[in-house]
Design a protein around this motif. Structure first.
Motif, mmCIF file in Angstrom:
data_model
loop_
_atom_site.group_PDB
_atom_site.id
_atom_site.type_symbol
_atom_site.label_atom_id
_atom_site.label_comp_id
_atom_site.label_asym_id
_atom_site.label_seq_id
_atom_site.Cartn_x
_atom_site.Cartn_y
_atom_site.Cartn_z
ATOM 1 N N ILE A 255 0.852 -1.179 0.000
ATOM 2 C CA ILE A 255 0.000 0.000 0.000
ATOM 3 C C ILE A 255 0.895 1.239 0.000
ATOM 4 C CG2 ILE A 255 -1.832 1.227 1.195
ATOM 5 C CD1 ILE A 255 -2.678 -1.457 0.146
ATOM 6 N N GLY A 256 0.650 2.155 -0.962
ATOM 7 C CA GLY A 256 1.424 3.377 -1.039
ATOM 8 C C GLY A 256 2.586 3.325 -2.005
ATOM 9 N N ASP A 257 2.909 2.147 -2.557
ATOM 10 C CA ASP A 257 4.005 2.047 -3.531
ATOM 11 C C ASP A 257 3.597 2.671 -4.865
ATOM 12 O OD1 ASP A 257 5.652 0.821 -1.776
ATOM 13 O OD2 ASP A 257 5.469 -1.194 -2.599
ATOM 14 N N ILE A 258 4.584 3.254 -5.553
ATOM 15 C CA ILE A 258 4.388 3.817 -6.894
ATOM 16 C C ILE A 258 4.856 2.763 -7.890
ATOM 17 C CG2 ILE A 258 5.000 5.668 -8.478
ATOM 18 C CD1 ILE A 258 5.482 7.411 -6.008
ATOM 19 N N VAL A 259 3.954 2.310 -8.745
ATOM 20 C CA VAL A 259 4.259 1.199 -9.637
ATOM 21 C C VAL A 259 3.917 1.590 -11.075
ATOM 22 C CG1 VAL A 259 3.852 -0.518 -7.837
ATOM 23 C CG2 VAL A 259 1.974 0.166 -9.338
ATOM 24 N N THR A 260 4.534 0.831 -11.993
ATOM 25 C CA THR A 260 4.207 0.925 -13.409
ATOM 26 C C THR A 260 3.968 -0.490 -13.910
ATOM 27 O OG1 THR A 260 5.533 2.906 -13.736
ATOM 28 C CG2 THR A 260 4.998 1.623 -15.687
ATOM 29 N N ILE A 261 2.761 -0.729 -14.401
ATOM 30 C CA ILE A 261 2.408 -2.033 -14.923
ATOM 31 C C ILE A 261 1.880 -1.821 -16.338
ATOM 32 C CG2 ILE A 261 0.141 -1.924 -13.802
ATOM 33 C CD1 ILE A 261 2.114 -5.134 -14.235
ATOM 34 N N ASN A 262 2.574 -2.417 -17.305
ATOM 35 C CA ASN A 262 2.297 -2.144 -18.717
ATOM 36 C C ASN A 262 2.439 -0.632 -18.965
ATOM 37 O OD1 ASN A 262 1.878 -4.866 -19.259
ATOM 38 N ND2 ASN A 262 -0.301 -4.740 -18.749
ATOM 39 N N ASP A 263 1.394 0.033 -19.447
ATOM 40 C CA ASP A 263 1.450 1.476 -19.710
ATOM 41 C C ASP A 263 0.803 2.278 -18.591
ATOM 42 O OD1 ASP A 263 2.681 0.978 -22.121
ATOM 43 O OD2 ASP A 263 0.772 0.844 -23.216
ATOM 44 N N LEU A 264 0.541 1.643 -17.469
ATOM 45 C CA LEU A 264 -0.173 2.294 -16.381
ATOM 46 C C LEU A 264 0.783 2.585 -15.231
ATOM 47 C CD1 LEU A 264 -2.815 3.145 -14.916
ATOM 48 C CD2 LEU A 264 -3.013 0.768 -14.167
ATOM 49 N N SER A 265 0.753 3.798 -14.739
ATOM 50 C CA SER A 265 1.555 4.190 -13.577
ATOM 51 C C SER A 265 0.636 4.842 -12.555
ATOM 52 C CB SER A 265 2.659 5.167 -13.978
ATOM 53 O OG SER A 265 3.595 4.559 -14.832
ATOM 54 N N GLY A 266 0.946 4.611 -11.279
ATOM 55 C CA GLY A 266 0.143 5.207 -10.214
ATOM 56 C C GLY A 266 0.564 4.672 -8.860
ATOM 57 N N PHE B 17 -0.152 -8.567 -11.925
ATOM 58 C CA PHE B 17 1.063 -8.228 -11.190
ATOM 59 C C PHE B 17 2.029 -9.414 -11.089
ATOM 60 C CE2 PHE B 17 -2.035 -5.151 -9.713
ATOM 61 C CZ PHE B 17 -1.315 -3.972 -9.738
ATOM 62 N N ILE B 18 1.491 -10.623 -11.219
ATOM 63 C CA ILE B 18 2.337 -11.811 -11.120
ATOM 64 C C ILE B 18 2.888 -12.206 -12.488
ATOM 65 C CG2 ILE B 18 2.401 -14.229 -10.402
ATOM 66 C CD1 ILE B 18 2.097 -12.228 -8.114
ATOM 67 N N THR B 19 2.079 -12.076 -13.524
ATOM 68 C CA THR B 19 2.479 -12.585 -14.843
ATOM 69 C C THR B 19 3.071 -11.515 -15.751
ATOM 70 O OG1 THR B 19 0.222 -12.249 -15.674
ATOM 71 C CG2 THR B 19 0.740 -14.403 -14.730
ATOM 72 N N GLU B 20 2.768 -10.244 -15.520
ATOM 73 C CA GLU B 20 3.261 -9.182 -16.382
ATOM 74 C C GLU B 20 4.502 -8.524 -15.780
ATOM 75 O OE1 GLU B 20 2.048 -8.568 -19.317
ATOM 76 O OE2 GLU B 20 0.298 -9.893 -19.187
ATOM 77 N N LYS B 21 5.149 -7.713 -16.625
ATOM 78 C CA LYS B 21 6.322 -6.970 -16.182
ATOM 79 C C LYS B 21 5.876 -5.829 -15.272
ATOM 80 C CE LYS B 21 10.260 -4.294 -17.918
ATOM 81 N NZ LYS B 21 10.924 -3.753 -19.137
ATOM 82 N N LEU B 22 6.469 -5.796 -14.065
ATOM 83 C CA LEU B 22 6.066 -4.831 -13.043
ATOM 84 C C LEU B 22 7.266 -3.982 -12.645
ATOM 85 C CD1 LEU B 22 4.123 -3.714 -10.804
ATOM 86 C CD2 LEU B 22 4.949 -5.604 -9.357
ATOM 87 N N ILE B 23 7.068 -2.676 -12.586
ATOM 88 C CA ILE B 23 8.089 -1.753 -12.092
ATOM 89 C C ILE B 23 7.565 -1.144 -10.802
ATOM 90 C CG2 ILE B 23 9.397 0.352 -12.539
ATOM 91 C CD1 ILE B 23 9.154 -0.215 -15.508
ATOM 92 N N ASN B 24 8.299 -1.352 -9.716
ATOM 93 C CA ASN B 24 7.966 -0.755 -8.422
ATOM 94 C C ASN B 24 9.008 0.312 -8.122
ATOM 95 O OD1 ASN B 24 7.369 -0.099 -5.758
ATOM 96 N ND2 ASN B 24 6.748 -2.196 -5.260
ATOM 97 N N TRP B 25 8.583 1.565 -8.177
ATOM 98 C CA TRP B 25 9.520 2.663 -8.027
ATOM 99 C C TRP B 25 9.968 2.872 -6.576
ATOM 100 C CZ3 TRP B 25 11.292 5.228 -12.338
ATOM 101 C CH2 TRP B 25 10.584 5.028 -13.520
ATOM 102 N N SER B 26 9.277 2.285 -5.627
ATOM 103 C CA SER B 26 9.581 2.559 -4.210
ATOM 104 C C SER B 26 9.599 1.297 -3.369
ATOM 105 C CB SER B 26 8.534 3.529 -3.644
ATOM 106 O OG SER B 26 7.222 3.033 -3.857
ATOM 107 N N LEU B 27 9.992 0.168 -3.965
ATOM 108 C CA LEU B 27 9.957 -1.090 -3.224
ATOM 109 C C LEU B 27 10.988 -1.101 -2.102
ATOM 110 C CD1 LEU B 27 8.856 -3.926 -2.864
ATOM 111 C CD2 LEU B 27 10.508 -4.725 -4.548
ATOM 112 N N THR B 28 12.255 -0.859 -2.464
ATOM 113 C CA THR B 28 13.316 -0.855 -1.453
ATOM 114 C C THR B 28 13.833 0.539 -1.149
ATOM 115 O OG1 THR B 28 14.972 -1.250 -3.185
ATOM 116 C CG2 THR B 28 14.062 -3.178 -2.055
#
Length: 861
Positions: free
Chosen positions: A706-717, A744-755
């Protein structure tokens, strides 16, 4: 029967006694022979042991016959009573007979020693077997000597004794086993008889109606004895009365001194803790618990004094008394304890008024009222005890009159207590108003009227039993009420501290933001990109408090119902009645094979209660966890939500499996149905199951929180919710987008604030051919170093990438603290590049095109 068994035992043991006499004669004849002295000692020892074993067998068999006879006699008496129960209930003689039979019943059947005796007999039998084996394998020298001298008389006798001991130990083991079995059966018969007699005692007349004795002033009728009290006291040993009075005076003085000291200590602690009451940091729940414990200790002093005084009189009284007086003593002491406890808790600014938030006028009413009725109540109880003591095992009408007086006083007290402006105002909703309050009043006052009518009509013992259960029920209600309000006090303190912690955290966050914005230039502040404000999914303070109180109310109600049912089931056999109604039957696999098991109404009620507790717990679990546990732990973002969700699943599965198990649906039978059902749903609802399993993986592995900034496919938020089927993302336009968990499991996921929230920006720059590349590089470094949002570590870098078609291509790479600063940082860096390059006459390249114009050849004319 016992004499016949004695004769059979003598006949059976005649040969054994002959062997014993023979062993004694042989041992006496061999006394002078020193070589055979060891064997003589063994013969004596085995002879004595054989006599002891015979005696044990004899006593065990006689005990067996005695217990069997008592069991048979008791069973016959119970059968006779049951056959004539219809007309016996109206007889007061039958009531006296029931009391006499209850007193004659043994309180405990001792069978614990029998398994030890059987074990000892088995061990000794094994040892004798070892001795026989050793005796049958003599050394070579002994065999040669035996062949020369002939058979050894002592050795032969030893073998006979050992053989007889083996047989008699077998008989002893058999006799002890039979005794254990018959004693166990006798114990069951005694318990059944006690339960049956107590049940009949409840509805059997123990006295005639009281109006029949109002004109008969016979001493025996009213006091149960013709012997004056003075003559009874004269039967005490000389000097004992003086000793008892001395001891009474000493412990009375000790109790008065202890009460005074405890009152002083309680007042001191109350004043100290009153100063920190309500403080968000210093007020603690253990302060309330401490004052409550002090009140309990203060309330115990007078009941202990009462028990010691009454028990001393009961113990040293020269006349035989009823065993029920001990129950009367402890029941009276419990009543005194409750009055004293209410008096101790209702002090001004005490536990009830200050800590449990009872109205001040009610606390004052309880404090003064309990003080006013305490000693008349104690004197009345002592009078009833003295009347029962003087009457001995007989009935005395004075006891019934005093009992009726006690009931009248108690009913008046409860009528006053249950007025709407008094005790009901402290009860939780909806018990404090409307139909629930009228029902509560009707039950309490109606029970007192029932007890009085029963005592007047002659059901005196039954009225006492009903009074005890009524008072125990009221004590249970008070205990649950105090427990609920103590829990409410605890939750309020935790809620206050949670709100205070959140307020401090929010205050520190605002101060940090203000400080950060004060250090920034106005241009950066204006260009700061607005990220949707999504916090970890923590509940609001009011929601946390409401969920916690709902769970507390539910658990308190379930505990009250369970306690009352358990209490009254022993009197009315409610549990047995519920367990006798079979709803359905199921086959259950056991070690002996398939057996038919009844699913009763009691099992159905337990299953419903289990489901209710499960669903209440699942619904209100987040609030109680947040209030009591999670706020004390230093958890990573999103960890609290993951823990709460997983615990919800676990509690739900455990509750459902427990309810199904109570109803007779075993997992061994359900697993194939569940497997087939799962396969069918897996094919029919494949995507839904895939999303559900993916949601569990997200909660366990936590690639997003909760609160992470992610990009999944062409969607960011920003991630705002992680639910069973899908995850909700709020994009930069503040639109909520629901994304299936499977993505989130099968597609390419970008987590901008994971670590880490640190991110890198890359700014491409193209300069014209012929520009000074060293100056370009130094200016770009200067721009990056002067920017307040660019991190010095990792250091910014400038890279000369390539020779373009119309420019020399550079890149400025820099790191910033958060993704929401990307827009403002790029904006200011680009402005500074444009300004410095213009000042240093460095041309920013733009696409160029060379156009070659050719003259066309003249046309032929």
């Amino acid at each position: 029967m016992i004499e016949l068994q004695d004769k059979l035992t003598r006949v059976e043991q005649a040969s054994v006694k002959t062997l014993i006499e023979q062993a004694r004669q042989v041992s006496e004849e061999a006394l002078g022979d020193t070589e055979e002295q060891h064997q003589v000692e063994l013969v004596k020892a085995y002879t004595l042991e054989l006599e002891e074993v015979l005696d044990k067998i004899d006593k065990t068999r006689i005990m067996y016959q005695k217990v069997e006879s008592e069991q048979r006699s008791l069973a016959d008496d119970q059968r006779l009573i049951k056959d004539n129960l219809a007309w016996l209930r109206d007889s007061t003689v039958f009531g006296a007979s029931i009391r006499a039979q209850l007193q004659r019943l043994p309180s405990k059947i001792d069978t614990q020693y029998i398994p030890d005796e059987i074990a000892k007999a088995h061990i000794r039998k094994y040892e004798i077997g070892q001795l026989k084996d050793d005796a049958e394998q003599p050394s070579a020298t002994s065999r040669d000597k035996k062949n020369e001298e002939g058979p050894d008389k002592l050795a032969s006798l030893l073998n006979k004794l050992l053989d007889q001991l083996t047989k008699d130990y077998d008989k002893l083991i058999s006799a002890l086993s039979q005794l254990k079995l018959v004693k166990d059966q006798y114990a069951q018969t005694v318990e059944k008889a006690r339960s049956f007699l107590k049940q009949q005692q409840l509805w059997t007349r123990s006295n005639v109606p009281i109006w029949q004795h109002l004109t008969d002033f016979n001493t025996v009728t009213w006091f149960g004895s013709k012997t004056p009290i003075k003559n009874m006291l004269d039967e005490l040993p000389q000097g004992l009365s003086v000793s008892l009075l001395t001891v009474f005076a000493l412990y009375t003085i000790l109790f008065i001194y202890s009460t005074s000291r405890l009152n002083q200590y309680a007042a001191q602690r109350k004043d100290e803790l009153q100063k920190v009451f309500g403080h968000p940091l210093k007020d603690r729940f253990h302060n309330t618990v401490l004052l409550f414990l002090i009140a309990i200790i203060r309330a115990l002093i007078l009941p202990i004094w009462y028990v010691i005084t009454a028990w001393g009189l009961y113990w040293f009284w020269p006349v035989t008394t009823s065993n029920e007086l001990s129950t009367l003593i402890f029941a009276s002491a419990s009543g005194v304890f409750v009055v004293e406890l209410i008096h101790a808790l209702s002090y001004k600014q005490g536990v009830l008024a200050l800590h449990l938030n009872w109205p001040e006028q009610i606390c004052s009413y309880l404090h003064k009222g309990s003080q006013r009725i305490l000693w008349p109540f104690v004197i009345l109880l002592l009078s009833i005890f003295a009347a029962e003591l003087v009457s001995g095992i007989h009935e005395a009408e004075i006891s019934r009159v005093l009992f009726l007086l006690l009931m009248g006083v108690m009913m008046a007290v409860f009528i006053s207590l249950l007025k709407e402006k008094h005790l009901p105002s402290t009860l939780p909703s909806p018990l404090n108003r409307g139909f629930s309050l009228y029902l509560f009043r009707f039950i309490v006052i109606g029970s007192f009227i029932t007890i009085i009518v029963m005592a007047v009509m002659g059901l005196y013992i039954a009225s006492w039993i009903l009074l005890i259960y009524q008072q125990l029920t009221i004590y249970v209600v008070l205990a649950v009420l105090f427990t609920y309000q103590m829990g409410e006090r605890w939750l309020k303190i935790e809620h206050r501290q949670l709100s205070y912690q959140r307020l401090l955290a929010r205050r520190e966050e605002l101060i940090a933001q203000q400080q950060e914005q004060a250090d920034e230039s106005p241009e950066i502040t204006e260009l700061r990109e607005t990220i949707p404000d999504v916090e970890e999914r923590s509940l609001a303070s009011e929601q946390v408090s409401e969920q916690s109180l709902t769970l507390l109310r539910g658990l308190s109600l379930i505990g009250l119902v369970a306690a009352v049912l358990t209490l009254w089931s022993s009197a009315l056999e409610m549990t047995s009645w519920l367990d006798a109604i079979v709803v359905w039957q199921v086959n259950e696999m056991t070690q002996t094979g398939v057996t038919l098991v009844d699913v009763t109404l009691q099992s159905l009620i337990y299953a419903v209660v289990t489901l209710i507790v499960t669903f209440v717990g699942v619904r209100n679990l987040p609030g109680i966890l947040e209030l009591l546990i999670l706020r004390r732990l230093d958890l990573a973002p999103g960890a609290g939500y993951a823990v709460t969700t997983l615990l919800r699943y676990v509690i739900l599965m455990a509750g459902l499996m427990g309810a199904f198990s109570i109803l007779g649906f075993q997992w061994s039978k359900l697993q194939w149905l569940v497997a087939a059902f799962g396969v069918g749903l897996g094919f029919g609802l494949q995507e839904i199951f895939a999303n559900f399993i993916s949601g569990l993986i997200l909660l366990f592995e936590r690639p997003i929180r909760i609160g992470d900034i992610v990009t999944i496919n062409d969607l960011s938020g920003t991630v705002s919710k992680i639910q069973t089927r899908a995850t909700t993302i709020i994009d930069w336009d503040n639109k909520e987008i629901v994304v299936p968990n499977k993505t989130f499991i099968t597609e390419k996921l970008i987590n901008w604030s994971l670590t880490s929230p640190i991110t890198r920006i890359v700014i491409p720059i193209g300069v014209a051919y012929g520009s000074d590349i060293d100056k370009v590089e130094s200016l770009l470094y200067q721009i990056a170093d002067e920017h307040p949002l660019v991190l010095p570590d990792p250091q910014p870098s400038v890279v000369f990438l390539s020779f373009g078609a119309s420019s020399l291509d550079f890149e400025l790479r820099a790191h910033i603290t958060a993704i929401e600063l990307r827009l403002s940082t790029v904006h200011i860096i680009n402005k500074n590049i444009n300004r410095l390059f213009r000042e240093h006459e460095i041309e920013i390249a733009f696409p160029q095109m060379d156009v070659h114009v050719r003259d066309l050849p003249p046309k032929d004319t």
